[in-house]
Design a protein around this motif. Structure first.
Motif, PDB file in Angstrom:
ATOM      1  N   GLY A 131       0.835  -1.196   0.000  1.00  0.00           N
ATOM      2  CA  GLY A 131       0.000   0.000   0.000  1.00  0.00           C
ATOM      3  C   GLY A 131       0.866   1.241   0.000  1.00  0.00           C
ATOM      4  O   GLY A 131       1.993   1.220  -0.486  1.00  0.00           O
ATOM      5  N   PHE A 132       0.332   2.330   0.520  1.00  0.00           N
ATOM      6  CA  PHE A 132       1.105   3.574   0.598  1.00  0.00           C
ATOM      7  C   PHE A 132       0.826   4.249   1.929  1.00  0.00           C
ATOM      8  O   PHE A 132      -0.294   4.660   2.219  1.00  0.00           O
ATOM      9  CB  PHE A 132       0.729   4.516  -0.553  1.00  0.00           C
ATOM     10  N   SER A 133       1.878   4.334   2.729  1.00  0.00           N
ATOM     11  CA  SER A 133       1.741   5.009   4.021  1.00  0.00           C
ATOM     12  C   SER A 133       3.079   5.584   4.426  1.00  0.00           C
ATOM     13  O   SER A 133       4.090   4.877   4.427  1.00  0.00           O
ATOM     14  CB  SER A 133       1.257   4.042   5.112  1.00  0.00           C
ATOM     15  N   LEU A 134       3.088   6.861   4.743  1.00  0.00           N
ATOM     16  CA  LEU A 134       4.281   7.503   5.278  1.00  0.00           C
ATOM     17  C   LEU A 134       4.240   7.503   6.801  1.00  0.00           C
ATOM     18  O   LEU A 134       5.104   8.091   7.452  1.00  0.00           O
ATOM     19  CB  LEU A 134       4.392   8.941   4.750  1.00  0.00           C
ATOM     20  N   GLU A 135       3.239   6.810   7.366  1.00  0.00           N
ATOM     21  CA  GLU A 135       3.048   6.778   8.810  1.00  0.00           C
ATOM     22  C   GLU A 135       3.373   5.416   9.418  1.00  0.00           C
ATOM     23  O   GLU A 135       3.057   5.157  10.577  1.00  0.00           O
ATOM     24  CB  GLU A 135       1.597   7.138   9.140  1.00  0.00           C
ATOM     25  N   VAL A 180      -4.926   3.403  -3.781  1.00  0.00           N
ATOM     26  CA  VAL A 180      -6.036   3.423  -4.737  1.00  0.00           C
ATOM     27  C   VAL A 180      -6.489   4.863  -4.983  1.00  0.00           C
ATOM     28  O   VAL A 180      -6.782   5.250  -6.120  1.00  0.00           O
ATOM     29  CB  VAL A 180      -7.199   2.552  -4.221  1.00  0.00           C
ATOM     30  N   ASP A 181      -6.521   5.676  -3.936  1.00  0.00           N
ATOM     31  CA  ASP A 181      -6.923   7.077  -4.081  1.00  0.00           C
ATOM     32  C   ASP A 181      -5.952   7.852  -4.967  1.00  0.00           C
ATOM     33  O   ASP A 181      -6.345   8.830  -5.628  1.00  0.00           O
ATOM     34  CB  ASP A 181      -7.012   7.751  -2.711  1.00  0.00           C
ATOM     35  N   LEU A 182      -4.677   7.437  -4.988  1.00  0.00           N
ATOM     36  CA  LEU A 182      -3.694   8.059  -5.881  1.00  0.00           C
ATOM     37  C   LEU A 182      -3.881   7.630  -7.337  1.00  0.00           C
ATOM     38  O   LEU A 182      -3.282   8.221  -8.231  1.00  0.00           O
ATOM     39  CB  LEU A 182      -2.270   7.690  -5.437  1.00  0.00           C
ATOM     40  N   GLY A 183      -4.708   6.608  -7.532  1.00  0.00           N
ATOM     41  CA  GLY A 183      -4.938   6.111  -8.882  1.00  0.00           C
ATOM     42  C   GLY A 183      -4.262   4.795  -9.178  1.00  0.00           C
ATOM     43  O   GLY A 183      -4.276   4.329 -10.321  1.00  0.00           O
ATOM     44  N   ASP A 187     -11.600  -4.147  -9.056  1.00  0.00           N
ATOM     45  CA  ASP A 187     -10.921  -3.819 -10.315  1.00  0.00           C
ATOM     46  C   ASP A 187      -9.414  -3.664 -10.140  1.00  0.00           C
ATOM     47  O   ASP A 187      -8.704  -3.409 -11.124  1.00  0.00           O
ATOM     48  CB  ASP A 187     -11.487  -2.517 -10.896  1.00  0.00           C
ATOM     49  N   VAL A 188      -8.934  -3.798  -8.919  1.00  0.00           N
ATOM     50  CA  VAL A 188      -7.511  -3.628  -8.639  1.00  0.00           C
ATOM     51  C   VAL A 188      -6.805  -4.980  -8.707  1.00  0.00           C
ATOM     52  O   VAL A 188      -7.346  -6.002  -8.283  1.00  0.00           O
ATOM     53  CB  VAL A 188      -7.310  -2.981  -7.252  1.00  0.00           C
TER      54      VAL A 188
END
Length: 256
Positions: A21-25, A38-41, A106-107
């Motif tokens: 995923g994507f997390s800087l935290e 997903v929100d980033l596309g 769809d991912v």
């Protein structure tokens, strides 16, 4: 090798994989991190999976809960009722693999079978969600990968295991036939560097493409490294910095 698997259909553009995923935290492999990607596309996610003692596949890199959650112990030793109570970074629940596959139908998802406990549960999650056309199932162990694939009713995309990739890498230098070295795998997913030394160059990428395999590189977090590898012709990049990778691909006109 079989015909190209639908997992790789990305409009001719490089595959961008959001690593855990994507997390800087520090919330890796959480639903919040996957949603952020997903929100980033992003339409490709990367995750790891283990199985609980009652055979539920969960998205978690380590075999234990210790590093990333507020709980302790081996995932394989605990039932889902205990694992689901753990909190990644103290705030986010550990997700089931089935939740990831079902929440974003769809991912596409790259799944690393991290231990033997995950073999049956991972296959069952794919079967229940009928996600065969949109998953890539691999493992550092070829035996774990094969055991998982054997339980599936339909083919999925699959990359070479660690020893297979190393044998192929050496074989390219020694003139061995890449097709014979790789067998039936669809892709090579290999590290960008071995310490400070780049692990991949154009010779290996050209050899993989000549054998009909894709090349995905992990884990690439610097803009200049991304640019360099894309210039070499890699087919995909796995990154913790989904934001930077998207910016690079947008600037190059290669964002899907």
């Amino acid at each position: 090798m079989s015909a190209r698997h639908p997992y790789f259909d990305n409009g001719g553009r490089p595959v961008a994989l959001a690593h855990r995923g994507f997390s800087l935290e520090g919330l890796e492999n959480s639903m919040r991190a996957f949603q952020a990607a997903v929100d980033l596309g992003y339409r490709y996610l990367e995750t790891d999976a283990h199985g609980t003692s009652d055979e539920v596949a969960v998205a978690l890199h380590d075999s234990t809960l210790d590093r990333t959650t507020d709980a302790t112990g081996e995932v394989a030793d605990h039932p889902w009722s205990r694992v689901k109570a753990a909190r990644i970074g103290g705030v986010e629940p550990v997700p089931r693999l089935e939740d990831i596959l079902g929440t974003w139908p769809d991912v596409k998802v790259n799944i690393d079978v991290k231990g033997e406990s995950g073999i049956g549960p991972i296959a069952a999650a794919i079967e229940r969600t009928q996600a065969h056309d949109r998953v890539c199932v691999g493992s550092f162990s070829a035996d774990r990968r094969r055991a998982t694939l054997k339980l599936l009713s339909k083919p999925v995309a699959t990359p070479a295991a660690q020893r297979e990739a190393i044998a192929w890498w050496i074989g390219v230098w020694t003139g061995a036939d890449a097709q014979a070295t790789l067998g039936d795998v669809d892709a090579l997913q290999i590290p960008w560097r071995n310490g400070p030394v780049p692990f991949i160059g154009r010779k290996h990428i050209d050899a993989a493409h000549a054998a009909g395999r894709e090349v995905h590189i992990w884990t690439v977090n610097r803009r200049d490294h991304m640019e360099h590898l894309l210039d070499l012709g890699v087919d995909g990049l796995v990154s913790d910095r989904a934001d930077i990778l998207k910016d690079v691909l947008v600037a190059r006109g290669q964002w899907a």
